[in-house]
Design a protein around this motif. Structure first.
Motif, PDB file in Angstrom:
ATOM      1  N   ARG A 252     -59.559   9.325   8.657  1.00 54.94           N
ATOM      2  CA  ARG A 252     -59.578   8.048   9.348  1.00 54.94           C
ATOM      3  C   ARG A 252     -60.865   7.313   9.005  1.00 54.94           C
ATOM      4  O   ARG A 252     -61.686   7.798   8.233  1.00 54.94           O
ATOM      5  CB  ARG A 252     -59.464   8.264  10.864  1.00 54.94           C
ATOM      6  CG  ARG A 252     -58.107   8.830  11.277  1.00 54.94           C
ATOM      7  CD  ARG A 252     -58.032   9.038  12.771  1.00 54.94           C
ATOM      8  NE  ARG A 252     -56.691   9.443  13.184  1.00 54.94           N
ATOM      9  CZ  ARG A 252     -56.336   9.675  14.430  1.00 54.94           C
ATOM     10  NH1 ARG A 252     -57.228   9.541  15.418  1.00 54.94           N
ATOM     11  NH2 ARG A 252     -55.105  10.028  14.731  1.00 54.94           N
ATOM     12  N   HIS A 253     -61.034   6.119   9.601  1.00 54.62           N
ATOM     13  CA  HIS A 253     -62.186   5.300   9.245  1.00 54.62           C
ATOM     14  C   HIS A 253     -62.839   4.696  10.478  1.00 54.62           C
ATOM     15  O   HIS A 253     -62.182   4.454  11.499  1.00 54.62           O
ATOM     16  CB  HIS A 253     -61.756   4.173   8.288  1.00 54.62           C
ATOM     17  CG  HIS A 253     -61.230   4.677   6.991  1.00 54.62           C
ATOM     18  ND1 HIS A 253     -59.929   5.072   6.819  1.00 54.62           N
ATOM     19  CD2 HIS A 253     -61.850   4.867   5.787  1.00 54.62           C
ATOM     20  CE1 HIS A 253     -59.757   5.491   5.573  1.00 54.62           C
ATOM     21  NE2 HIS A 253     -60.905   5.371   4.936  1.00 54.62           N
ATOM     22  N   LEU A 254     -64.134   4.455  10.322  1.00 57.38           N
ATOM     23  CA  LEU A 254     -64.886   3.672  11.291  1.00 57.38           C
ATOM     24  C   LEU A 254     -65.147   2.319  10.652  1.00 57.38           C
ATOM     25  O   LEU A 254     -65.617   2.236   9.516  1.00 57.38           O
ATOM     26  CB  LEU A 254     -66.221   4.343  11.626  1.00 57.38           C
ATOM     27  CG  LEU A 254     -66.189   5.805  12.090  1.00 57.38           C
ATOM     28  CD1 LEU A 254     -67.607   6.321  12.276  1.00 57.38           C
ATOM     29  CD2 LEU A 254     -65.408   5.924  13.389  1.00 57.38           C
ATOM     30  N   VAL A 255     -64.856   1.261  11.383  1.00 58.63           N
ATOM     31  CA  VAL A 255     -65.059  -0.086  10.858  1.00 58.63           C
ATOM     32  C   VAL A 255     -65.943  -0.848  11.827  1.00 58.63           C
ATOM     33  O   VAL A 255     -65.617  -0.980  13.016  1.00 58.63           O
ATOM     34  CB  VAL A 255     -63.722  -0.826  10.652  1.00 58.63           C
ATOM     35  CG1 VAL A 255     -63.972  -2.210  10.052  1.00 58.63           C
ATOM     36  CG2 VAL A 255     -62.793  -0.020   9.752  1.00 58.63           C
ATOM     37  N   ASP A 273     -56.389   4.591  11.355  1.00 58.28           N
ATOM     38  CA  ASP A 273     -55.542   5.344  10.429  1.00 58.28           C
ATOM     39  C   ASP A 273     -55.246   4.562   9.159  1.00 58.28           C
ATOM     40  O   ASP A 273     -55.095   5.157   8.084  1.00 58.28           O
ATOM     41  CB  ASP A 273     -54.217   5.698  11.110  1.00 58.28           C
ATOM     42  CG  ASP A 273     -54.410   6.586  12.318  1.00 58.28           C
ATOM     43  OD1 ASP A 273     -54.698   7.778  12.124  1.00 58.28           O
ATOM     44  OD2 ASP A 273     -54.279   6.080  13.451  1.00 58.28           O
ATOM     45  N   ALA A 274     -55.126   3.252   9.281  1.00 58.79           N
ATOM     46  CA  ALA A 274     -54.769   2.419   8.122  1.00 58.79           C
ATOM     47  C   ALA A 274     -55.598   1.149   8.175  1.00 58.79           C
ATOM     48  O   ALA A 274     -55.631   0.454   9.194  1.00 58.79           O
ATOM     49  CB  ALA A 274     -53.286   2.083   8.134  1.00 58.79           C
ATOM     50  N   PRO A 289     -64.957   1.475   0.500  1.00 62.91           N
ATOM     51  CA  PRO A 289     -65.770   2.692   0.388  1.00 62.91           C
ATOM     52  C   PRO A 289     -65.910   3.107  -1.071  1.00 62.91           C
ATOM     53  O   PRO A 289     -65.012   2.860  -1.889  1.00 62.91           O
ATOM     54  CB  PRO A 289     -64.957   3.729   1.184  1.00 62.91           C
ATOM     55  CG  PRO A 289     -64.088   2.927   2.105  1.00 62.91           C
ATOM     56  CD  PRO A 289     -63.769   1.678   1.343  1.00 62.91           C
ATOM     57  N   PRO A 290     -67.038   3.732  -1.438  1.00 64.18           N
ATOM     58  CA  PRO A 290     -67.223   4.180  -2.830  1.00 64.18           C
ATOM     59  C   PRO A 290     -66.067   5.071  -3.283  1.00 64.18           C
ATOM     60  O   PRO A 290     -65.566   5.907  -2.527  1.00 64.18           O
ATOM     61  CB  PRO A 290     -68.535   4.967  -2.764  1.00 64.18           C
ATOM     62  CG  PRO A 290     -69.262   4.392  -1.593  1.00 64.18           C
ATOM     63  CD  PRO A 290     -68.204   4.029  -0.597  1.00 64.18           C
ATOM     64  N   GLY A 291     -65.646   4.838  -4.536  1.00 66.77           N
ATOM     65  CA  GLY A 291     -64.557   5.635  -5.099  1.00 66.77           C
ATOM     66  C   GLY A 291     -63.178   5.109  -4.801  1.00 66.77           C
ATOM     67  O   GLY A 291     -62.179   5.722  -5.198  1.00 66.77           O
ATOM     68  N   SER A 292     -63.083   3.979  -4.116  1.00 66.64           N
ATOM     69  CA  SER A 292     -61.765   3.451  -3.755  1.00 66.64           C
ATOM     70  C   SER A 292     -61.000   2.932  -4.961  1.00 66.64           C
ATOM     71  O   SER A 292     -59.762   2.956  -4.983  1.00 66.64           O
ATOM     72  CB  SER A 292     -61.910   2.334  -2.719  1.00 66.64           C
ATOM     73  OG  SER A 292     -62.419   2.822  -1.505  1.00 66.64           O
ATOM     74  N   LEU A 293     -61.707   2.415  -5.943  1.00 67.84           N
ATOM     75  CA  LEU A 293     -61.085   1.927  -7.165  1.00 67.84           C
ATOM     76  C   LEU A 293     -61.752   2.595  -8.359  1.00 67.84           C
ATOM     77  O   LEU A 293     -62.968   2.842  -8.345  1.00 67.84           O
ATOM     78  CB  LEU A 293     -61.227   0.405  -7.288  1.00 67.84           C
ATOM     79  CG  LEU A 293     -60.506  -0.451  -6.244  1.00 67.84           C
ATOM     80  CD1 LEU A 293     -60.827  -1.926  -6.468  1.00 67.84           C
ATOM     81  CD2 LEU A 293     -58.998  -0.231  -6.280  1.00 67.84           C
ATOM     82  N   PRO A 419     -57.789   7.386   0.863  1.00 67.20           N
ATOM     83  CA  PRO A 419     -56.646   7.437   1.785  1.00 67.20           C
ATOM     84  C   PRO A 419     -56.862   6.514   2.975  1.00 67.20           C
ATOM     85  O   PRO A 419     -57.948   6.455   3.561  1.00 67.20           O
ATOM     86  CB  PRO A 419     -56.616   8.912   2.214  1.00 67.20           C
ATOM     87  CG  PRO A 419     -57.258   9.644   1.088  1.00 67.20           C
ATOM     88  CD  PRO A 419     -58.335   8.723   0.576  1.00 67.20           C
ATOM     89  N   GLY A 420     -55.823   5.783   3.303  1.00 61.86           N
ATOM     90  CA  GLY A 420     -55.868   4.905   4.456  1.00 61.86           C
ATOM     91  C   GLY A 420     -56.388   3.514   4.196  1.00 61.86           C
ATOM     92  O   GLY A 420     -56.348   2.673   5.089  1.00 61.86           O
ATOM     93  N   VAL A 421     -56.869   3.230   2.977  1.00 66.20           N
ATOM     94  CA  VAL A 421     -57.427   1.913   2.666  1.00 66.20           C
ATOM     95  C   VAL A 421     -56.515   1.207   1.662  1.00 66.20           C
ATOM     96  O   VAL A 421     -56.195   1.761   0.601  1.00 66.20           O
ATOM     97  CB  VAL A 421     -58.853   2.020   2.100  1.00 66.20           C
ATOM     98  CG1 VAL A 421     -59.390   0.633   1.742  1.00 66.20           C
ATOM     99  CG2 VAL A 421     -59.772   2.689   3.113  1.00 66.20           C
TER     100      VAL A 421
END
Length: 454
Positions: A252-255, A273-274, A289-293, A419-421
């Motif tokens: 999951r993520h903190l925004v 979650d998304a 986040p780093p590594g997303s693309l 995951p999730g982004v």
């Protein structure tokens, strides 16, 4: 599905058409959805504002009958009756140098015969140019849009290879292409140009019929969109800007959100979650986040193209039709905006939509006034006796991505490596240029990507 997803939390960052679409789709699937928009309104770059008694759209936004995703959104928002769609394509075109007027129009015949009579009668091309244009259109229809080589060539080069004169490019191909691609033929990817012309003019007889709002854009994309989101259970946060995204290590993520309307000026959304980033490409680059693309720098290489809009209020009517395209003039397209602007009395409010406006986007208002008022008098003879009561401009310096050759590889799909982004926006890999249709399609694609992953 909604029972399994009811406890999942989705955050959509960006309240333009892509974000609105994604939020509605995810809410329909049963997710708990929050939409955060940094501006005080929804609608992205298709919005309205008040200037005295006038309700002003920031620019003239049109759609075609083939824009099925955008029209579907209008249906969802309950505003289909508040847009106008031509029963049959008819674009009046006036050449100020020759004084001739003609139209790009279609007949109720199968493709490509539906354009045959209109092309034969089009007065702005010679007989030889009309014949060559017909051959080029048939060749364009045969192109395979899935061929990656098309994106490496400019549309202008392809037109010259297929016998198109400079006059034909100006009077036909760029007349349509600049308005839809926000770039001239020489600055446009053949892949995107072919998509526009094949889908809009050479797919179905009515695909190119033109539509636009009969009410201010803010009523559709802000007021009615907000009402639809609230009915769907979406929590809408305005003046709320996402400043940081952190994976929590558990998928999951903190925004982190900041905004004057948030308690304490900030809010941390946890257990997301998304996450759908429905923001411009440079903003997405900053938030991912780093590594997303695999190649995040591609987002910064995808340049922008501006659109300039010139707004003029006359003390009397000067334009006798809803819109008009111009040749031999600095003016590209001029629209009658009187009926839904709130203007009262005998005057008329017209707006000029000037795409691919790199050379003019930063010019002072006084310079633009000296350039465009005489041009309007040449184009619209009634303007010569009319008094200008208001003149102002709106500028969108980052209106669209620049559709240059080679841009296809720079446009990512909706799913990232984190995951999730997920990503949405008219600049993502929809296959369309940066239009309202592309934005809505991207929002749908992002929502589907979320649901597949969950």
């Amino acid at each position: 599905m909604s029972g399994r997803l009811g406890m999942r939390r989705a955050l959509v960052v960006g309240g333009g058409l892509a974000g609105i679409t994604a939020a509605l789709r995810l809410a329909d699937a049963g997710l708990s959805v929050t939409l955060a928009e940094s501006r005080p309104r929804l609608g992205g770059l298709a919005f309205s504002f008040q200037r005295g008694a006038l309700t002003v759209d920031n620019g003239q936004h049109v759609f075609l009958r083939c824009c099925t995703a955008y029209r579907g959104l209008l249906q969802r928002l309950g505003v289909r009756d508040e847009v106008w769609l031509q029963p049959r394509l008819d674009v009046p075109v006036r050449d100020v140098n020759t004084g001739r007027s003609g139209s790009i129009r279609r007949d109720p015949l199968p493709v490509p015969l539906h354009l045959g009579r209109g092309l034969v009668r089009y007065p702005h091309l010679s007989l030889a140019e009309r014949a060559a244009t017909g051959k080029a259109a048939l060749a364009l229809k045969q192109l395979d849009l899935a061929d990656p080589a098309l994106d490496q060539q400019s549309f202008g080069d392809w037109l010259r290879e297929h016998g198109q004169s400079a006059r034909a490019v100006e009077a036909l191909w760029d007349l349509v292409g600049v308005a839809t691609l926000n770039a001239t033929a020489d600055e446009s990817s053949l892949a995107l140009a072919a998509m526009v012309f094949k889908t809009g003019l050479l797919s179905e007889p009515g695909a190119s019929d033109i539509g636009f709002a009969r009410v201010p854009l803010g009523r559709i994309h802000d007021d009615m969109a907000r009402a639809a989101l609230e009915r769907a259970g979406v929590r809408v946060l305005l003046r709320a800007r996402a400043v940081e995204v952190k994976p929590d290590g558990e998928g999951r993520h903190l925004v982190q959100l900041e905004g004057e309307r948030l308690i304490g000026g900030a809010e941390t959304m946890t257990d997301v979650d998304a996450l759908v980033l429905a923001v411009p490409q440079d903003a997405a680059h900053a938030l991912l986040p780093p590594g997303s693309l695999a190649e995040p720098e591609n987002l910064l290489q995808l340049g922008y193209a501006p659109i300039l809009n010139v707004h003029v209020v006359y003390d009397r009517p000067v334009l006798d039709r809803p819109f008009l395209a111009a040749l031999g003039s600095p003016v590209q397209w001029v629209f009658d905006r009187t009926s839904y602007s709130g203007l009262t009395g005998p005057g008329q409010y017209v707006a000029l939509s000037q795409s691919a406006a790199q050379a003019e986007i930063d010019l002072p208002v006084a310079t633009l006034r000296q350039r465009y008022l005489p041009a309007l008098e040449r184009l619209l003879p009634r303007a010569r006796q009319a008094e200008v009561t208001e003149f102002f401009v709106t500028r969108e310096r980052t209106a669209t991505f620049a559709p240059a050759p080679g841009t296809a590889r720079l446009r990512p799909g909706p799913r990232t490596l984190t995951p999730g982004v997920h990503l949405a926006g008219s600049w993502t890999a929809t296959g369309w240029p940066a239009t309202m249709e592309s934005a809505v399609r991207s929002g749908t694609a992002a929502a589907r990507s979320v649901l597949r992953e969950l």
